[in-house]
Design a protein around this motif. Structure first.
Motif, short mmCIF file in Angstrom:
data_model
loop_
_atom_site.label_atom_id
_atom_site.label_comp_id
_atom_site.label_asym_id
_atom_site.label_seq_id
_atom_site.Cartn_x
_atom_site.Cartn_y
_atom_site.Cartn_z
N ARG A 170 38.99 87.06 91.51
CA ARG A 170 39.22 86.92 90.13
C ARG A 170 37.99 86.43 89.54
O ARG A 170 37.51 85.22 89.95
N VAL A 171 37.59 86.97 88.19
CA VAL A 171 36.44 86.31 87.49
C VAL A 171 36.72 85.83 86.35
O VAL A 171 37.58 86.56 85.62
N GLN A 172 36.63 84.98 85.84
CA GLN A 172 36.59 84.31 84.35
C GLN A 172 35.42 83.90 83.68
O GLN A 172 34.75 83.06 84.52
N ALA A 173 35.11 84.19 82.68
CA ALA A 173 34.05 83.68 81.93
C ALA A 173 34.43 83.45 80.57
O ALA A 173 35.41 83.48 79.88
N ALA A 174 33.57 82.41 80.07
CA ALA A 174 33.88 81.68 78.58
C ALA A 174 32.47 81.43 77.94
O ALA A 174 31.49 81.11 78.66
N VAL A 175 32.34 81.61 76.75
CA VAL A 175 31.18 81.26 76.13
C VAL A 175 31.57 79.86 75.27
O VAL A 175 32.32 79.75 74.35
N HIS A 176 30.44 78.87 75.52
CA HIS A 176 30.49 77.88 74.38
C HIS A 176 29.79 77.77 73.27
O HIS A 176 30.16 77.18 72.55
N HIS A 177 28.68 78.58 73.21
CA HIS A 177 27.80 78.79 72.14
C HIS A 177 27.17 79.92 72.58
O HIS A 177 26.41 80.35 73.31
N ASN A 178 26.78 80.59 71.32
CA ASN A 178 26.36 81.80 71.45
C ASN A 178 25.08 81.96 70.45
O ASN A 178 25.32 82.19 69.00
N PRO A 179 24.09 81.84 71.06
CA PRO A 179 22.66 81.87 70.28
C PRO A 179 22.02 83.15 70.06
O PRO A 179 21.20 83.23 69.49
N TYR A 180 23.05 84.49 70.34
CA TYR A 180 22.67 85.55 70.17
C TYR A 180 23.59 86.33 69.20
O TYR A 180 23.59 87.72 69.19
N ALA A 181 23.93 85.52 68.28
CA ALA A 181 24.88 86.33 67.52
C ALA A 181 24.29 87.35 66.05
O ALA A 181 24.98 87.96 65.86
N TYR A 182 23.04 87.30 66.52
CA TYR A 182 22.38 88.41 65.55
C TYR A 182 22.47 89.69 66.29
O TYR A 182 22.33 90.81 65.58
N MET A 183 22.78 89.83 67.23
CA MET A 183 23.07 90.97 67.93
C MET A 183 24.23 91.40 68.72
O MET A 183 24.83 92.49 69.15
N LEU A 184 25.05 90.21 69.19
CA LEU A 184 26.20 90.12 70.23
C LEU A 184 27.12 89.50 69.51
O LEU A 184 26.90 87.95 69.27
N ASP A 223 20.73 89.82 57.69
CA ASP A 223 19.86 90.03 56.32
C ASP A 223 18.18 89.89 56.47
O ASP A 223 17.94 90.04 55.42
N ASP A 224 17.96 89.81 57.62
CA ASP A 224 16.51 89.76 57.97
C ASP A 224 15.49 88.87 57.06
O ASP A 224 14.75 88.93 56.54
N LEU A 225 16.54 87.32 56.78
CA LEU A 225 16.30 86.26 56.14
C LEU A 225 15.92 85.03 57.27
O LEU A 225 16.76 85.04 58.12
N PRO A 226 14.91 84.14 56.77
CA PRO A 226 14.76 83.04 57.85
C PRO A 226 16.00 82.12 57.74
O PRO A 226 16.56 82.23 56.58
N LEU A 227 16.05 81.08 58.61
CA LEU A 227 16.83 80.15 58.52
C LEU A 227 16.43 79.13 57.35
O LEU A 227 15.35 79.01 57.13
N ALA A 228 17.40 78.53 56.63
CA ALA A 228 16.97 77.62 55.88
C ALA A 228 16.13 76.45 56.18
O ALA A 228 15.15 76.07 55.60
N ARG A 229 15.90 76.16 57.44
CA ARG A 229 15.43 74.98 57.74
C ARG A 229 13.93 75.31 57.96
O ARG A 229 12.81 74.33 57.78
N TYR A 230 13.68 76.55 58.08
CA TYR A 230 12.20 76.77 58.18
C TYR A 230 11.68 76.78 56.57
O TYR A 230 10.41 76.46 56.76
N SER A 231 12.43 76.94 55.83
CA SER A 231 11.80 77.08 54.38
C SER A 231 11.69 75.41 53.99
O SER A 231 10.58 75.04 53.42
N GLU A 232 12.72 74.76 54.58
CA GLU A 232 12.74 73.35 54.23
C GLU A 232 11.40 72.62 54.99
O GLU A 232 11.08 71.48 54.42
#
Length: 204
Positions: A6-20, A185-194
Motif C-alpha cells: 500500500r502506498v500513500q502520498a501527501a503534499v504539504h507545500h506545492n512550489p510548482y503550482a504554475y504547472m501542477l 499571468d506571466d507576471l513577477p511576484l510582488a516581492r521582486y518589484s518591492e
C-alpha cells in the motif's frame, strides 16, 4: 502472485503550482511511491544472496521530501514538500525520516556519519542515524531499513522526483510557449518589484 504494498502520498507545500495542481503533485508522489514499493517488496522477499544490499528487514518505509525551492531561512516544517508511506504501519517511520532530512538540510550533508565522527554537530533530541540523499538539489530521506538500504531508496526517490518535475516542466513549456515568469499571468511576484521599489524613475 505477490500482493502490492500500500502506498500513500501527501503534499504539504506545492512550489510548482504554475504547472501542477496539488492533486497532480500528489499523483506524481504516488507514482514514485509505487516504484519504491516495488523495490522494497523485491528486496524484502529476495532469496538469500539475491538482494544487492542485503534483504530488507521489513516491507514498509517512510519517506520525506524537502522543497528544493524553499528559502534557506525557512523553518524545517515549512521546507517539507511532501511525504510517502509504503506498506502497513509505515506512518511510524515518518518522524525519523523527517529528522534525517532536517539534519541534512542544516548540515549540508547526510547525517549518517555525524554520530560517529562529529557528535558535536548534534544536540539534544537529535536523531542518531542516517541516511538521506541529495540529488540535484532535492533532499529525500527514508527510514525503516538498514542505513545503506535507506540511503539507496532515498537516493532513487530524489533522482526520480527531479526527473519527474523536469518532464512535467518540459510539457508546461510546450503548452504555454515562451514566457518570462513561471506564473499563470506571466507576471513577477510582488516581492521582486518591492526589492527595487526604492530605485528612482519610471517603474517597469
Amino acid at each position: 502472485m505477490t500482493e502490492a504494498l500500500r502506498v500513500q502520498a501527501a503534499v504539504h507545500h506545492n512550489p510548482y503550482a504554475y504547472m501542477l495542481g496539488e492533486a497532480e503533485l500528489v499523483a506524481l508522489l504516488s507514482e514514485l511511491g509505487r516504484r519504491r514499493a516495488e523495490s522494497i517488496l523485491r528486496n524484502h522477499t529476495a532469496a538469500e544472496g539475491q538482494a544487492p544490499r542485503g534483504p530488507y528487514p521489513r516491507p514498509a518505509m517512510g519517506f520525506v521530501i524537502l522543497d528544493p525551492t524553499a528559502d534557506a531561512r525557512a523553518d524545517d516544517t515549512e521546507a517539507v514538500l511532501g511525504a510517502i508511506t509504503v506498506g502497513e504501519q509505515a506512518r511510524q517511520f515518518l518522524p525519523k525520516a523527517a529528522a534525517k532530512a532536517a539534519a541534512h538540510r542544516r548540515l549540508g550533508h547526510d547525517n549518517g556519519s555525524s554520530v560517529h565522527t562529529d557528535p558535536h554537530l548534534l544536540g539534544t533530541g537529535a536523531f542518531r542515524y542516517g541516511h538521506s540523499a541529495e540529488v540535484r538539489g532535492v533532499i529525500a530521506a527514508a527510514s525503516s531499513q538498514s542505513t545503506d538500504q535507506d540511503l539507496y531508496e532515498a537516493s532513487r526517490l530524489a533522482a526520480e522526483f527531479a526527473e519527474g518535475i523536469a518532464a512535467r516542466h518540459q510539457e508546461f513549456e510546450w503548452r504555454v510557449g515562451e514566457t518570462d515568469w513561471l506564473s499563470p499571468d506571466d507576471l513577477p511576484l510582488a516581492r521582486y518589484s518591492e526589492m527595487v521599489a526604492w530605485f528612482p524613475g519610471d517603474r517597469a
